[in-house]
Scaffold this active site. Structure first.
Site, PDB file in Angstrom:
ATOM      1  CG  HIS A 125     -82.795 -52.873  -0.767  1.00  0.00           C
ATOM      2  ND1 HIS A 125     -81.760 -53.458  -0.061  1.00  0.00           N
ATOM      3  CD2 HIS A 125     -82.756 -51.545  -0.459  1.00  0.00           C
ATOM      4  CE1 HIS A 125     -81.121 -52.533   0.642  1.00  0.00           C
ATOM      5  NE2 HIS A 125     -81.706 -51.356   0.410  1.00  0.00           N
ATOM      6  CG  ASP A 127     -81.910 -47.251  -1.211  1.00  0.00           C
ATOM      7  OD1 ASP A 127     -82.115 -48.282  -0.544  1.00  0.00           O
ATOM      8  OD2 ASP A 127     -80.841 -46.608  -1.172  1.00  0.00           O
ATOM      9  CG  HIS A 285     -77.934 -51.061  -2.097  1.00  0.00           C
ATOM     10  ND1 HIS A 285     -78.800 -50.319  -2.873  1.00  0.00           N
ATOM     11  CD2 HIS A 285     -78.218 -50.725  -0.806  1.00  0.00           C
ATOM     12  CE1 HIS A 285     -79.569 -49.574  -2.101  1.00  0.00           C
ATOM     13  NE2 HIS A 285     -79.247 -49.797  -0.839  1.00  0.00           N
ATOM     14  NE  ARG A 300     -80.126 -43.918   2.288  1.00  0.00           N
ATOM     15  CZ  ARG A 300     -81.046 -44.811   2.644  1.00  0.00           C
ATOM     16  NH1 ARG A 300     -80.788 -46.096   2.602  1.00  0.00           N
ATOM     17  NH2 ARG A 300     -82.235 -44.399   3.076  1.00  0.00           N
TER      18      ARG A 300
END
Length: 309
Positions: A125, A127, A285, A300
């Site tokens: 995917h 983000d 990723h 993150r």
């Protein structure tokens, strides 16, 4: 490892002119991890880069070149983590994952034996493509790593587009597609909560082939959040209903499957205080969930992006 290329040896990506030749620092070690994507940096502390304009500028040009950068032994504070990520732009919150109360925009991705079962990370995917302005990128630091497993894979979607058959490139050049948080994160929610999420974040529409705003590269821009094409049903594509359904979905599935090609990928083994910095515009990723019953804790900082074109 080898040193960064001096300016006279470096061939920047098309349209790229981010730093002056005299600020490129040969003290940064750069080791490409594949021929397609990813490089490991050494001799850099991200807390320093958060305060040093020239050092940050070189990291940015390396990011545009390699699409994902990796660093080891970054024993930095959460404040340093956020300060470095904010050099790229404002940070974004996540409507489902939330963020650290003391550091807005820093999302804790902690997985242990008490974590609810979900499968959002272990899908290829990009983000936030369900946003009108998907994430520009992210800075991810490992707080606690499992002894084995828990790697993350990144994919070069510029290369995925470049190597498509020419007739497919022609067919998809002007296509647009919908991306949905309701159909992904919202799927497990009760109906009322799911509808509220969809009202807050209506499905976003993006080009199937987007242009990188800094390098000019063409990027295949469909992923696990993509639900359908919005302008496929034209006389050029559809002779009979069968051409549209399942013809359109077969094409979309084919395009999404390109991210699974190993030649476009790099795989990173995490250790505590390892960091990955990626350009979300040109990559996908996949966080491999193969470490149970061990614990994996990541933090993150996602960076607000711009509207794809």
């Amino acid at each position: 490892m080898h040193e960064t290329l001096r300016s006279k040896d470096r061939t920047p990506a098309r349209g790229l002119a981010l730093v002056r030749p005299d600020v490129l620092r040969t003290s940064i070690g750069v080791e490409p991890l594949t021929c397609s994507i990813g490089a490991e940096l050494s001799g850099v502390n991200l807390a320093d880069a958060a305060r040093d304009d020239d050092l940050f500028a070189e990291i940015k040009i390396l990011l545009l070149e390699h699409k994902v950068l990796f660093l080891r032994d970054q024993d930095i504070t959460r404040a340093d983590h956020v300060a470095f990520a904010e050099r790229f732009g404002p940070l974004e919150d996540h409507p489902v994952a939330g963020s650290d109360p003391d550091h807005p925009g820093l999302v804790r991705i902690y997985k242990d034996l008490d974590s609810a079962p979900e499968h959002y990370e272990n899908a290829l995917h990009t983000d936030g493509t369900w946003r009108e302005n998907p994430s520009m990128g992210a800075v991810l630091r490992c707080v606690e790593s499992p002894p084995v497993g828990g790697d993350t894979i990144w994919v070069n979607m510029v290369e995925a587009h470049r190597r498509l058959p020419e007739h497919i490139k022609t067919q998809i050049q002007d296509l647009r597609a919908r991306h949905s948080i309701e159909a992904t994160f919202g799927a497990v929610m009760p109906g009322e909560q799911r509808h509220a999420l969809a009202a807050r974040f209506p499905d976003a529409e993006h080009p199937v082939v987007r242009t990188h705003p800094e390098t000019g590269e063409e990027i295949l821009f469909v992923n696990a959040f993509t639900t359908h094409f919005v302008n496929y049903h034209t006389p050029e594509n559809v002779r009979f209903g069968q051409d549209y359904a399942p013809g359109a979905s077969q094409l979309l599935n084919y395009l999404i499957s390109q991210a699974a090609v190993p030649e476009y990928q790099v795989r990173w083994r995490w250790r505590r205080n390892s960091v990955a910095i990626w350009d979300n515009r040109s990559t996908q990723h996949y966080a491999v969930q193969d470490y149970w019953p061990a614990v994996r804790k990541m933090e993150r900082a996602g960076i607000v992006g711009d509207r794809p074109f």
